[in-house]
Design an enzyme around this catalytic site. Structure first.
Site, PDB file in Angstrom:
ATOM      1  N   GLU A  79       9.477  14.170  17.049  1.00 41.47           N
ATOM      2  CA  GLU A  79       9.923  14.238  15.661  1.00 41.47           C
ATOM      3  C   GLU A  79       9.202  15.371  14.943  1.00 41.47           C
ATOM      4  OE1 GLU A  79      11.074  10.902  12.423  1.00 41.47           O
ATOM      5  OE2 GLU A  79       9.027  10.812  13.134  1.00 41.47           O
ATOM      6  N   LYS A  98       0.845  -1.190   0.000  1.00 43.62           N
ATOM      7  CA  LYS A  98       0.000   0.000   0.000  1.00 43.62           C
ATOM      8  C   LYS A  98       0.882   1.242   0.000  1.00 43.62           C
ATOM      9  CE  LYS A  98      -3.402   2.628   2.663  1.00 43.62           C
ATOM     10  NZ  LYS A  98      -2.537   3.840   2.723  1.00 43.62           N
ATOM     11  N   GLU A 140       9.554   0.312  11.003  1.00 45.03           N
ATOM     12  CA  GLU A 140      10.615   1.330  10.882  1.00 45.03           C
ATOM     13  C   GLU A 140       9.920   2.654  11.148  1.00 45.03           C
ATOM     14  OE1 GLU A 140      12.737   4.091  10.194  1.00 45.03           O
ATOM     15  OE2 GLU A 140      12.487   3.776   8.049  1.00 45.03           O
ATOM     16  N   VAL A 144      -8.264   0.291   4.075  1.00 43.63           N
ATOM     17  CA  VAL A 144      -7.265  -0.560   3.414  1.00 43.63           C
ATOM     18  C   VAL A 144      -6.171  -0.951   4.396  1.00 43.63           C
ATOM     19  CG1 VAL A 144      -5.526  -0.658   1.598  1.00 43.63           C
ATOM     20  CG2 VAL A 144      -7.776   0.339   1.127  1.00 43.63           C
ATOM     21  N   GLY A 145      -5.665   0.019   5.140  1.00 43.69           N
ATOM     22  CA  GLY A 145      -4.656  -0.287   6.142  1.00 43.69           C
ATOM     23  C   GLY A 145      -5.189  -1.191   7.237  1.00 43.69           C
ATOM     24  N   CYS A 154      13.482  10.066   8.700  1.00 45.07           N
ATOM     25  CA  CYS A 154      13.405   9.591  10.079  1.00 45.07           C
ATOM     26  C   CYS A 154      14.768   9.481  10.741  1.00 45.07           C
ATOM     27  CB  CYS A 154      12.674   8.260  10.127  1.00 45.07           C
ATOM     28  SG  CYS A 154      13.329   7.026   8.987  1.00 45.07           S
TER      29      CYS A 154
END
Length: 512
Positions: free
Chosen positions: A408, A202, A278, A239-240, A312
């Site tokens: 972040e 995806k 990740e 979908v996820g 990241c």
């Protein structure tokens, strides 16, 4: 709906060459499900972040397409020889590598237009380097040992011969982020296919076209059997959800924020899937008091604005000796002033845009809150137009426990924190829920290595060393993730181990 004009005329060439679609198609790319390139009635636009113009439209897959893709992947794994035919897998990876090389310039223009990546970045981590990942696994497969002999053991008056066979883990649900879509897709696809898994990939809703283009290359230029690779694009969260909860998916691999990674891990736990993640980072670059400050400042400044800070593993905290604080801050500010932003297609552009207005608002909000909390804005802290650009931003007088030092940002924002000695620098660097990467500079390499080994992070650069490569495992400690991508370790994330034992007298015919 007619195809809208694109910001980059080269995209039209890419569509015609790769997609093999009819000119009147209402979408610029198609989904790959069970070996067929298909579209959907609902579509959604992909926006060029440098201009705000529509690059093209993607099919908007929903739960129905997700379920069809998962069923196809399950069927291909359970009923075909893909998981056991190493020679076929190596040949198909070789074909995919050749197709990527042959269509690299088309993919390059699409990546620039859709991702906002600079042309120079596509010659590295945005395209050319990811293509090398496919080559690495194609070359690794013929030599990789899928069995390990454990020898004989005596038990209960008999001798037994034992060995371990490494088998494909099954159906993989792969979900990627927008920032480096070629890298993220191929770092999951290539080792999963090499291992013998089948995949439902995806793409990110902000960058659907480039991921769908990879699916079209697979459909049109490889012998990968139907159902082995399925590629979806969607703005629909269902979908996820399907990929992370379906009992027909055995492995979930995700790249994105730590917050979403936590939710995926929780959802996958209901069916006890293997999950590797990740996730985010808040990496530190440490300048020890004997470092080459000019060289280290150049590294810290220019790496932080690479892809507008949307990485990241970028070192977004700069730890400096308090006795040299002002000197180093001035060097960083001078380097930030040299950063050229603008049209990513221009070879002279160093920094492209953020992916969308929402991300720029997030970055700007975090900078404003940091200043309100007492940080000093040295340079930057403003929006740049047109498109979704944000000026390289340098903050000092930052509390190590503050939001801007702990969370972040995913934008071109560097915070400076002073330290007293090496122990203090290590303490500050490790003061984070993340542990993805880092860097240290010292003229004494042994001293730098001693510091690097004390930092809890998955990858580390010493004096500018580059750790990233197709053969190099990449991943994080703590809440930066679970597992590793690339290298032999990346292949083994997609393998299960089965221990087999036979009476020693039958061993000659037991292990193929």
């Amino acid at each position: 709906m007619p195809v809208q004009d694109t910001a980059d005329t080269a995209l039209g060439t890419a569509s015609a060459t790769i997609a093999d679609a009819a000119p009147e198609s209402p979408v610029d790319r198609r989904l790959l499900i069970d070996g067929r390139l298909v579209t959907t009635d609902p579509t959604f636009p992909s926006i060029n972040p440098a201009t705000g113009a529509v690059v093209g439209r993607a099919p908007d897959a929903g739960a129905e397409q997700a379920e069809a893709a998962i069923a196809a992947a399950r069927r291909a794994f359970d009923t075909t020889s893909w998981s056991t035919d190493v020679a076929l897998r190596a040949r198909c990876l070789d074909q995919l590598h050749r197709a990527l090389v042959d269509h690299a310039e088309e993919l390059r223009e699409l990546t620039i237009a859709e991702v906002g990546a600079t042309r120079a970045l596509t010659q590295g981590a945005q395209l050319d380097d990811p293509i090398k990942i496919v080559r690495f696994y194609a070359d690794l497969l013929p030599a990789y040992q899928f069995s390990e002999d454990l020898g004989e053991v005596e038990s209960r008056g008999m001798r037994h011969h034992r060995w371990v066979e490494k088998e494909a883990a099954g159906v993989v649900g792969a979900i990627i982020a927008y920032n480096y879509p070629n890298q993220l897709a191929l770092a999951k696809l290539a080792p999963a296919l090499a291992a013998g898994c089948t995949v439902v990939l995806k793409g990110a809703p902000d960058t659907p076209l480039i991921t769908l283009a990879l699916g079209e290359l697979i459909a049109n230029h490889t012998d990968i059997p139907p159902g082995v690779v399925n590629v979806l694009a969607s703005s629909d969260a269902s979908v996820g959800v399907a990929l992370t909860t379906s009992p027909d998916v055995d492995v979930v691999t995700f790249t994105g924020s730590t917050a979403v990674g936590r939710r995926i891990m929780a959802a996958a736990s209901e069916t006890v899937k293997r999950v590797f993640l990740e996730l985010g980072g808040k990496s530190a670059v440490i300048m020890l008091d004997d470092a080459d400050f000019a060289g280290a400042a150049m590294f810290a400044a220019f790496s932080m604005v690479t892809h507008a800070g949307q990485g990241c593993a970028l070192t977004s905290r700069l730890l400096v000796p308090k006795s040299h604080h002002d000197e180093i801050v001035e060097l960083i500010a001078q380097n930030f002033a040299k950063v050229r932003h603008g049209d990513p297609a221009d070879p002279k552009t160093f920094m492209g845009p953020l992916i969308n207005e929402s991300q720029r608002d997030k970055v700007d909000g975090m900078v404003r809150r940091a200043v309100a909390a007492g940080a000093t804005l040295v340079t930057g802290g403003k929006r740049l137009d047109p498109g979704y650009f944000y000026a390289p931003t340098l903050l000092t007088n930052v509390d190590p426990d503050s939001e801007i030092a702990q969370e972040e940002v995913f934008g071109p924002v560097l915070v400076v924190i002073g330290f007293d000695d090496d122990d203090d620098a290590v303490r500050i660097a490790n003061n984070s829920i993340y542990g993805l990467a880092g860097a240290v500079f010292s003229r004494d390499q042994d001293r730098a290595l001693a510091v690097a080994r004390r930092i809890r992070a998955g990858s580390f650069s010493v004096n500018g060393g580059n750790y990233f490569g197709a053969d190099s495992p990449f991943g994080g400690f703590k809440q930066s993730g679970i597992g590793r991508e690339m290298g032999v370790a990346g292949l083994e994330e997609f393998l299960e181990r089965k221990t087999i034992a036979v009476p020693a007298v039958a061993a000659a015919g037991g292990q193929g």
